[in-house]
Design a protein around this motif. Structure first.
Motif, PDB file in Angstrom:
ATOM      1  N   MET A   3     -36.788  69.499  61.223  1.00 14.92           N
ATOM      2  CA  MET A   3     -36.339  70.665  61.598  1.00 14.92           C
ATOM      3  C   MET A   3     -35.827  72.240  60.966  1.00 14.92           C
ATOM      4  O   MET A   3     -35.660  72.256  60.038  1.00 14.92           O
ATOM      5  CB  MET A   3     -35.776  70.630  62.830  1.00 14.92           C
ATOM      6  CG  MET A   3     -35.844  69.968  63.693  1.00 14.92           C
ATOM      7  SD  MET A   3     -34.039  69.987  64.908  1.00 14.92           S
ATOM      8  CE  MET A   3     -33.410  68.254  64.739  1.00 14.92           C
ATOM      9  N   LYS A   4     -37.551  73.308  61.496  1.00 18.10           N
ATOM     10  CA  LYS A   4     -37.647  74.602  60.450  1.00 18.10           C
ATOM     11  C   LYS A   4     -36.541  75.236  61.292  1.00 18.10           C
ATOM     12  O   LYS A   4     -36.282  75.251  63.114  1.00 18.10           O
ATOM     13  CB  LYS A   4     -38.759  74.791  60.634  1.00 18.10           C
ATOM     14  CG  LYS A   4     -39.346  73.579  59.268  1.00 18.10           C
ATOM     15  CD  LYS A   4     -40.761  74.437  58.817  1.00 18.10           C
ATOM     16  CE  LYS A   4     -41.435  73.636  58.498  1.00 18.10           C
ATOM     17  NZ  LYS A   4     -42.843  74.373  58.559  1.00 18.10           N
ATOM     18  N   GLU A   6     -37.276  78.256  62.486  1.00 17.37           N
ATOM     19  CA  GLU A   6     -38.366  79.144  63.097  1.00 17.37           C
ATOM     20  C   GLU A   6     -38.657  77.971  64.246  1.00 17.37           C
ATOM     21  O   GLU A   6     -38.999  78.880  65.725  1.00 17.37           O
ATOM     22  CB  GLU A   6     -39.901  79.140  63.057  1.00 17.37           C
ATOM     23  CG  GLU A   6     -39.536  79.953  60.874  1.00 17.37           C
ATOM     24  CD  GLU A   6     -39.284  79.074  59.592  1.00 17.37           C
ATOM     25  OE1 GLU A   6     -40.079  77.943  59.288  1.00 17.37           O
ATOM     26  OE2 GLU A   6     -38.438  79.856  58.898  1.00 17.37           O
ATOM     27  N   ASP A   7     -38.813  76.719  63.753  1.00 16.99           N
ATOM     28  CA  ASP A   7     -38.707  76.102  65.683  1.00 16.99           C
ATOM     29  C   ASP A   7     -37.072  75.908  66.354  1.00 16.99           C
ATOM     30  O   ASP A   7     -37.600  76.616  67.491  1.00 16.99           O
ATOM     31  CB  ASP A   7     -39.445  74.588  65.636  1.00 16.99           C
ATOM     32  CG  ASP A   7     -39.883  73.975  63.719  1.00 16.99           C
ATOM     33  OD1 ASP A   7     -40.936  75.156  64.647  1.00 16.99           O
ATOM     34  OD2 ASP A   7     -40.056  73.737  63.476  1.00 16.99           O
ATOM     35  N   LYS A  10     -37.953  79.534  68.076  1.00 13.46           N
ATOM     36  CA  LYS A  10     -38.778  79.267  68.738  1.00 13.46           C
ATOM     37  C   LYS A  10     -38.449  78.887  70.459  1.00 13.46           C
ATOM     38  O   LYS A  10     -38.428  79.490  70.948  1.00 13.46           O
ATOM     39  CB  LYS A  10     -40.115  78.575  68.928  1.00 13.46           C
ATOM     40  CG  LYS A  10     -41.112  79.702  67.852  1.00 13.46           C
ATOM     41  CD  LYS A  10     -42.560  78.824  66.932  1.00 13.46           C
ATOM     42  CE  LYS A  10     -42.934  79.474  66.146  1.00 13.46           C
ATOM     43  NZ  LYS A  10     -43.910  78.073  66.198  1.00 13.46           N
ATOM     44  N   VAL A  11     -37.569  77.459  70.214  1.00 12.61           N
ATOM     45  CA  VAL A  11     -36.725  77.541  71.987  1.00 12.61           C
ATOM     46  C   VAL A  11     -35.863  78.287  71.924  1.00 12.61           C
ATOM     47  O   VAL A  11     -35.731  78.442  73.171  1.00 12.61           O
ATOM     48  CB  VAL A  11     -36.556  75.918  71.163  1.00 12.61           C
ATOM     49  CG1 VAL A  11     -36.013  74.816  72.537  1.00 12.61           C
ATOM     50  CG2 VAL A  11     -37.879  74.650  70.560  1.00 12.61           C
ATOM     51  N   TYR A  69     -30.781  72.678  70.892  1.00 15.42           N
ATOM     52  CA  TYR A  69     -32.137  73.338  70.934  1.00 15.42           C
ATOM     53  C   TYR A  69     -32.462  72.192  70.448  1.00 15.42           C
ATOM     54  O   TYR A  69     -33.696  72.096  70.366  1.00 15.42           O
ATOM     55  CB  TYR A  69     -31.998  74.595  70.234  1.00 15.42           C
ATOM     56  CG  TYR A  69     -31.871  75.707  70.443  1.00 15.42           C
ATOM     57  CD1 TYR A  69     -32.236  76.077  72.456  1.00 15.42           C
ATOM     58  CD2 TYR A  69     -30.729  76.660  71.164  1.00 15.42           C
ATOM     59  CE1 TYR A  69     -31.574  77.143  72.919  1.00 15.42           C
ATOM     60  CE2 TYR A  69     -30.001  77.943  72.088  1.00 15.42           C
ATOM     61  CZ  TYR A  69     -30.656  77.940  72.328  1.00 15.42           C
ATOM     62  OH  TYR A  69     -30.128  79.065  73.446  1.00 15.42           O
ATOM     63  N   LYS A  70     -31.852  71.703  69.074  1.00 16.20           N
ATOM     64  CA  LYS A  70     -32.457  70.400  68.320  1.00 16.20           C
ATOM     65  C   LYS A  70     -32.795  68.901  69.401  1.00 16.20           C
ATOM     66  O   LYS A  70     -33.823  68.607  69.078  1.00 16.20           O
ATOM     67  CB  LYS A  70     -31.397  70.201  67.944  1.00 16.20           C
ATOM     68  CG  LYS A  70     -31.189  71.375  66.312  1.00 16.20           C
ATOM     69  CD  LYS A  70     -30.504  70.364  65.674  1.00 16.20           C
ATOM     70  CE  LYS A  70     -30.169  71.387  64.557  1.00 16.20           C
ATOM     71  NZ  LYS A  70     -29.049  71.322  63.395  1.00 16.20           N
ATOM     72  N   ILE A  73     -36.198  69.642  70.277  1.00 19.12           N
ATOM     73  CA  ILE A  73     -37.278  69.787  69.692  1.00 19.12           C
ATOM     74  C   ILE A  73     -37.933  68.127  69.639  1.00 19.12           C
ATOM     75  O   ILE A  73     -38.814  68.393  68.889  1.00 19.12           O
ATOM     76  CB  ILE A  73     -36.687  70.448  67.863  1.00 19.12           C
ATOM     77  CG1 ILE A  73     -36.710  71.591  68.701  1.00 19.12           C
ATOM     78  CG2 ILE A  73     -37.622  70.237  66.756  1.00 19.12           C
ATOM     79  CD1 ILE A  73     -36.619  73.049  67.163  1.00 19.12           C
TER      80      ILE A  73
END
Length: 82
Positions: A3-4, A6-7, A10-11, A69-70, A73
């Motif tokens: 997981m970055k 940035e990801d 975005k979420v 948010y994870k 993802i």
């Protein structure tokens, strides 16, 4: 899966833009069990967001669920706009 930052950003931005929107959420409960519920995105915080889930057939009061948010993802929570 790596997981970055940035990801996650975005979420976070996507959820923030959908505040007040009605969504259908699918919760992965493990061992091939999935819970499907409908609710409204109520708030978005730096690390979590909340969804107020509609009452069920037994007329229970609406509940507020929180997710990170994870979770989105990693696909533990899947959301679709209604």
């Amino acid at each position: 899966m790596v997981m970055k930052q940035e990801d996650i950003a975005k979420v976070r931005n996507s959820v923030g833009q959908q505040l007040g929107s009605k969504v259908m959420i699918k919760l992965d409960k493990g061992r091939h069990r999935v819970d499907v519920q409908t609710g409204v995105i109520k708030a978005a915080y730096p690390n979590i967001f909340t969804i107020e889930v509609e009452s069920g057939p037994d007329n229970e009061a609406p509940r507020v669920l929180s997710f990170s948010y994870k979770d989105v993802i990693t696909r533990d929570v899947r959301m679709m706009l209604c």
